[in-house]
Design a protein around this motif. Structure first.
Motif, PDB file in Angstrom:
ATOM      1  N   ASP A  80       1.342  -0.737   0.325  1.00 11.90           N
ATOM      2  CA  ASP A  80      -0.160   0.082  -0.156  1.00 11.90           C
ATOM      3  C   ASP A  80       0.824   1.133   0.155  1.00 11.90           C
ATOM      4  O   ASP A  80       1.536   1.267   0.908  1.00 11.90           O
ATOM      5  CB  ASP A  80      -1.123  -0.257   0.932  1.00 11.90           C
ATOM      6  CG  ASP A  80      -1.874   1.077   0.914  1.00 11.90           C
ATOM      7  OD1 ASP A  80      -2.341   1.055   0.008  1.00 11.90           O
ATOM      8  OD2 ASP A  80      -2.360   1.229   2.073  1.00 11.90           O
ATOM      9  N   GLY A  81       1.118   1.754  -0.900  1.00 10.82           N
ATOM     10  CA  GLY A  81       1.473   3.533  -1.092  1.00 10.82           C
ATOM     11  C   GLY A  81       2.618   3.355  -1.302  1.00 10.82           C
ATOM     12  O   GLY A  81       2.709   4.650  -2.222  1.00 10.82           O
ATOM     13  N   ARG A  82       3.052   1.685  -2.308  1.00 12.54           N
ATOM     14  CA  ARG A  82       4.119   2.354  -3.122  1.00 12.54           C
ATOM     15  C   ARG A  82       3.586   1.066  -4.734  1.00 12.54           C
ATOM     16  O   ARG A  82       4.840   1.172  -5.439  1.00 12.54           O
ATOM     17  CB  ARG A  82       5.149   0.250  -2.360  1.00 12.54           C
ATOM     18  CG  ARG A  82       5.638   1.527  -1.297  1.00 12.54           C
ATOM     19  CD  ARG A  82       6.309  -0.561  -0.654  1.00 12.54           C
ATOM     20  NE  ARG A  82       7.109  -0.999  -1.250  1.00 12.54           N
ATOM     21  CZ  ARG A  82       7.327  -2.557  -1.630  1.00 12.54           C
ATOM     22  NH1 ARG A  82       7.440  -2.964  -0.047  1.00 12.54           N
ATOM     23  NH2 ARG A  82       8.267  -2.392  -2.337  1.00 12.54           N
ATOM     24  N   VAL A  83       2.824   0.679  -4.675  1.00 12.41           N
ATOM     25  CA  VAL A  83       1.915   0.563  -6.002  1.00 12.41           C
ATOM     26  C   VAL A  83       0.460   0.846  -6.325  1.00 12.41           C
ATOM     27  O   VAL A  83      -0.249   0.319  -4.943  1.00 12.41           O
ATOM     28  CB  VAL A  83       1.862  -1.453  -5.742  1.00 12.41           C
ATOM     29  CG1 VAL A  83       1.460  -2.192  -7.086  1.00 12.41           C
ATOM     30  CG2 VAL A  83       3.560  -2.377  -5.900  1.00 12.41           C
ATOM     31  N   PRO A  84      -0.362   0.495  -6.971  1.00  5.77           N
ATOM     32  CA  PRO A  84      -1.272   1.632  -7.270  1.00  5.77           C
ATOM     33  C   PRO A  84      -2.025   0.536  -6.766  1.00  5.77           C
ATOM     34  O   PRO A  84      -2.439  -0.866  -6.910  1.00  5.77           O
ATOM     35  CB  PRO A  84      -1.538   1.347  -8.188  1.00  5.77           C
ATOM     36  CG  PRO A  84      -0.049   1.853  -9.366  1.00  5.77           C
ATOM     37  CD  PRO A  84       1.038   0.606  -8.453  1.00  5.77           C
ATOM     38  N   GLU A  85      -3.833   1.117  -6.349  1.00  7.28           N
ATOM     39  CA  GLU A  85      -4.586  -0.025  -5.268  1.00  7.28           C
ATOM     40  C   GLU A  85      -5.198  -0.806  -6.743  1.00  7.28           C
ATOM     41  O   GLU A  85      -5.392  -1.714  -5.752  1.00  7.28           O
ATOM     42  CB  GLU A  85      -5.412   0.739  -4.872  1.00  7.28           C
ATOM     43  CG  GLU A  85      -6.472   0.495  -4.418  1.00  7.28           C
ATOM     44  CD  GLU A  85      -6.323   0.089  -3.641  1.00  7.28           C
ATOM     45  OE1 GLU A  85      -7.328  -0.853  -2.589  1.00  7.28           O
ATOM     46  OE2 GLU A  85      -5.791   0.792  -2.966  1.00  7.28           O
ATOM     47  N   LYS A  86      -5.323  -0.672  -7.845  1.00  9.46           N
ATOM     48  CA  LYS A  86      -5.790  -1.375  -8.433  1.00  9.46           C
ATOM     49  C   LYS A  86      -4.691  -3.027  -9.210  1.00  9.46           C
ATOM     50  O   LYS A  86      -5.715  -3.581  -9.651  1.00  9.46           O
ATOM     51  CB  LYS A  86      -5.763  -0.249 -10.148  1.00  9.46           C
ATOM     52  CG  LYS A  86      -5.179  -0.783 -10.735  1.00  9.46           C
ATOM     53  CD  LYS A  86      -4.900  -0.160 -12.305  1.00  9.46           C
ATOM     54  CE  LYS A  86      -3.906   0.830 -12.775  1.00  9.46           C
ATOM     55  NZ  LYS A  86      -4.163   1.531 -14.418  1.00  9.46           N
ATOM     56  N   ALA A 185       9.617  -0.700 -13.624  1.00  9.83           N
ATOM     57  CA  ALA A 185      10.114  -0.405 -12.355  1.00  9.83           C
ATOM     58  C   ALA A 185       8.806  -1.316 -10.764  1.00  9.83           C
ATOM     59  O   ALA A 185       9.313  -1.157 -10.058  1.00  9.83           O
ATOM     60  CB  ALA A 185       9.406   1.237 -12.744  1.00  9.83           C
ATOM     61  N   LEU A 186       7.847  -1.009 -11.554  1.00  8.07           N
ATOM     62  CA  LEU A 186       6.892  -1.447 -10.262  1.00  8.07           C
ATOM     63  C   LEU A 186       7.361  -3.436 -10.336  1.00  8.07           C
ATOM     64  O   LEU A 186       6.915  -4.050  -9.043  1.00  8.07           O
ATOM     65  CB  LEU A 186       5.596  -2.003 -10.785  1.00  8.07           C
ATOM     66  CG  LEU A 186       4.456  -0.500 -10.801  1.00  8.07           C
ATOM     67  CD1 LEU A 186       3.110  -0.506 -11.341  1.00  8.07           C
ATOM     68  CD2 LEU A 186       4.020  -0.010  -9.356  1.00  8.07           C
ATOM     69  N   PHE A 187       7.605  -4.095 -11.262  1.00  2.00           N
ATOM     70  CA  PHE A 187       8.124  -5.317 -11.033  1.00  2.00           C
ATOM     71  C   PHE A 187       8.993  -5.011  -9.848  1.00  2.00           C
ATOM     72  O   PHE A 187       9.716  -5.982  -9.069  1.00  2.00           O
ATOM     73  CB  PHE A 187       8.451  -6.505 -12.340  1.00  2.00           C
ATOM     74  CG  PHE A 187       7.550  -6.657 -12.890  1.00  2.00           C
ATOM     75  CD1 PHE A 187       6.024  -6.570 -12.519  1.00  2.00           C
ATOM     76  CD2 PHE A 187       8.226  -6.384 -13.935  1.00  2.00           C
ATOM     77  CE1 PHE A 187       5.232  -6.742 -13.919  1.00  2.00           C
ATOM     78  CE2 PHE A 187       7.070  -7.123 -15.508  1.00  2.00           C
ATOM     79  CZ  PHE A 187       5.278  -7.429 -14.446  1.00  2.00           C
ATOM     80  N   ASN A 188      10.037  -4.503  -9.914  1.00  2.00           N
ATOM     81  CA  ASN A 188      11.918  -4.065  -9.272  1.00  2.00           C
ATOM     82  C   ASN A 188      10.879  -3.827  -7.858  1.00  2.00           C
ATOM     83  O   ASN A 188      11.295  -4.335  -6.865  1.00  2.00           O
ATOM     84  CB  ASN A 188      12.138  -3.368  -9.578  1.00  2.00           C
ATOM     85  CG  ASN A 188      13.270  -3.443 -11.311  1.00  2.00           C
ATOM     86  OD1 ASN A 188      12.558  -4.483 -11.482  1.00  2.00           O
ATOM     87  ND2 ASN A 188      13.372  -2.375 -12.366  1.00  2.00           N
ATOM     88  N   GLU A 189      10.216  -2.970  -7.817  1.00  4.49           N
ATOM     89  CA  GLU A 189       9.310  -3.107  -6.388  1.00  4.49           C
ATOM     90  C   GLU A 189       9.361  -3.532  -5.992  1.00  4.49           C
ATOM     91  O   GLU A 189       9.274  -3.697  -4.345  1.00  4.49           O
ATOM     92  CB  GLU A 189       8.596  -1.191  -6.728  1.00  4.49           C
ATOM     93  CG  GLU A 189       7.799  -0.948  -5.200  1.00  4.49           C
ATOM     94  CD  GLU A 189       8.843   0.340  -4.426  1.00  4.49           C
ATOM     95  OE1 GLU A 189       8.722  -0.206  -3.218  1.00  4.49           O
ATOM     96  OE2 GLU A 189       9.523   0.594  -4.912  1.00  4.49           O
ATOM     97  N   ILE A 190       8.125  -4.528  -5.996  1.00  5.20           N
ATOM     98  CA  ILE A 190       7.792  -5.607  -5.613  1.00  5.20           C
ATOM     99  C   ILE A 190       8.788  -7.182  -5.086  1.00  5.20           C
ATOM    100  O   ILE A 190       8.397  -7.905  -4.972  1.00  5.20           O
ATOM    101  CB  ILE A 190       6.365  -6.307  -6.203  1.00  5.20           C
ATOM    102  CG1 ILE A 190       6.453  -7.112  -7.117  1.00  5.20           C
ATOM    103  CG2 ILE A 190       5.682  -4.988  -6.091  1.00  5.20           C
ATOM    104  CD1 ILE A 190       5.177  -7.492  -8.172  1.00  5.20           C
ATOM    105  N   GLY A 191       9.629  -7.007  -5.738  1.00  2.00           N
ATOM    106  CA  GLY A 191       9.983  -7.933  -6.445  1.00  2.00           C
ATOM    107  C   GLY A 191       9.823  -9.187  -7.467  1.00  2.00           C
ATOM    108  O   GLY A 191      10.183 -10.586  -6.918  1.00  2.00           O
ATOM    109  N   TYR A 192       9.674  -8.670  -8.013  1.00  3.18           N
ATOM    110  CA  TYR A 192       8.586  -9.866  -9.670  1.00  3.18           C
ATOM    111  C   TYR A 192       9.607 -10.038 -10.496  1.00  3.18           C
ATOM    112  O   TYR A 192       9.877  -9.515 -11.510  1.00  3.18           O
ATOM    113  CB  TYR A 192       7.134  -9.521  -9.291  1.00  3.18           C
ATOM    114  CG  TYR A 192       6.609 -10.234 -10.193  1.00  3.18           C
ATOM    115  CD1 TYR A 192       5.755 -11.808  -9.647  1.00  3.18           C
ATOM    116  CD2 TYR A 192       6.829  -9.888 -12.091  1.00  3.18           C
ATOM    117  CE1 TYR A 192       5.087 -12.013 -11.523  1.00  3.18           C
ATOM    118  CE2 TYR A 192       5.799 -10.257 -12.788  1.00  3.18           C
ATOM    119  CZ  TYR A 192       5.343 -11.675 -12.264  1.00  3.18           C
ATOM    120  OH  TYR A 192       4.974 -12.519 -13.223  1.00  3.18           O
ATOM    121  N   ASP A 193      10.474 -11.409 -10.532  1.00  2.00           N
ATOM    122  CA  ASP A 193      10.702 -11.518 -11.874  1.00  2.00           C
ATOM    123  C   ASP A 193      10.258 -12.239 -12.951  1.00  2.00           C
ATOM    124  O   ASP A 193       9.791 -14.020 -12.627  1.00  2.00           O
ATOM    125  CB  ASP A 193      11.980 -12.687 -11.495  1.00  2.00           C
ATOM    126  CG  ASP A 193      12.681 -12.789 -12.836  1.00  2.00           C
ATOM    127  OD1 ASP A 193      11.750 -12.943 -14.163  1.00  2.00           O
ATOM    128  OD2 ASP A 193      14.046 -13.219 -12.893  1.00  2.00           O
TER     129      ASP A 193
END
Length: 200
Positions: A80-86, A185-193
């Motif tokens: 929350d606050g790091r990734v858009p709500e949707k 950028a969002l992938f990097n934010e959540i650590g998703y590959d």
């Protein structure tokens, strides 16, 4: 209409269709007529047995919704606050997902044949896909093969939260309007590959 009403409505026609098929089998009816009767009886049987098994499934499975709520709260806590709500949603919440989970929960800790699970979807070819989607939420559903039959077992009500980056990442990946640079950028934010997620 309730499952009981559906069962009572479908049962007479299903019995007639099965009786007709049996009569044709015994009489050695021509190939096409026999196939037509089989397909009609198969359709009615699938609908009837779907209604029958639904009689024992509650309208709302509180355990299913509680697990989804726990998962949603953990997703919000992390992002929350790091990734858009949707993108902070929990997918796979259809009635079919809920009914399949309910059957597994009713038989928790025991093997449930995929054939039985397909009854609740009227023999849908997508039944196993719906089960895999529940597993993609981190639900503790184990798949195996027993005497040549695919079986699934709900082993516990623990959620594997290591699936959370993949859940959120898949929602981001499905957004075709998202610019590629923002997506990465969002992938990097959540650590998703994405490549690692495919392998999983």
């Amino acid at each position: 209409m309730s499952p009981l009403n559906d069962w009572n409505r479908l049962k007479p026609d299903t019995q007639l269709a099965v009786d007709k098929l049996l009569g044709q089998l015994q009489a050695g009816t021509s190939t096409q007529d026999l196939l037509d009767s089989y397909l009609y009886a198969k359709k009615l049987l699938a609908e009837s047995m779907q209604a029958f098994i639904r009689i024992g499934i509650e309208e709302r499975n509180e355990t299913f919704h509680d697990l989804r709520k726990q998962l949603h709260e953990e997703i919000r806590r992390r992002y929350d606050g790091r990734v858009p709500e949707k993108y902070l949603k929990v997918p796979y919440g259809s009635r079919v997902h809920e009914e399949l989970f309910t059957l597994l929960l009713q038989r928790r800790g025991t093997h449930v044949q995929a054939d039985l699970l397909r009854v609740v979807t009227a023999d849908s070819v997508h039944t196993e896909r719906r089960i895999r989607e529940l597993r993609e939420l981190g639900m503790d559903i184990h798949s195996s093969n027993e005497n040549g039959h695919d079986v699934y077992t709900l082993r516990s009500l623990d959620i594997d939260t290591s699936f959370i980056p993949t859940i959120v990442g898949n929602l981001i990946k499905k957004d075709k309007r998202l610019p590629e640079a923002r997506r990465q950028a969002l992938f990097n934010e959540i650590g998703y590959d994405p490549n690692a997620a495919k392998a999983r």
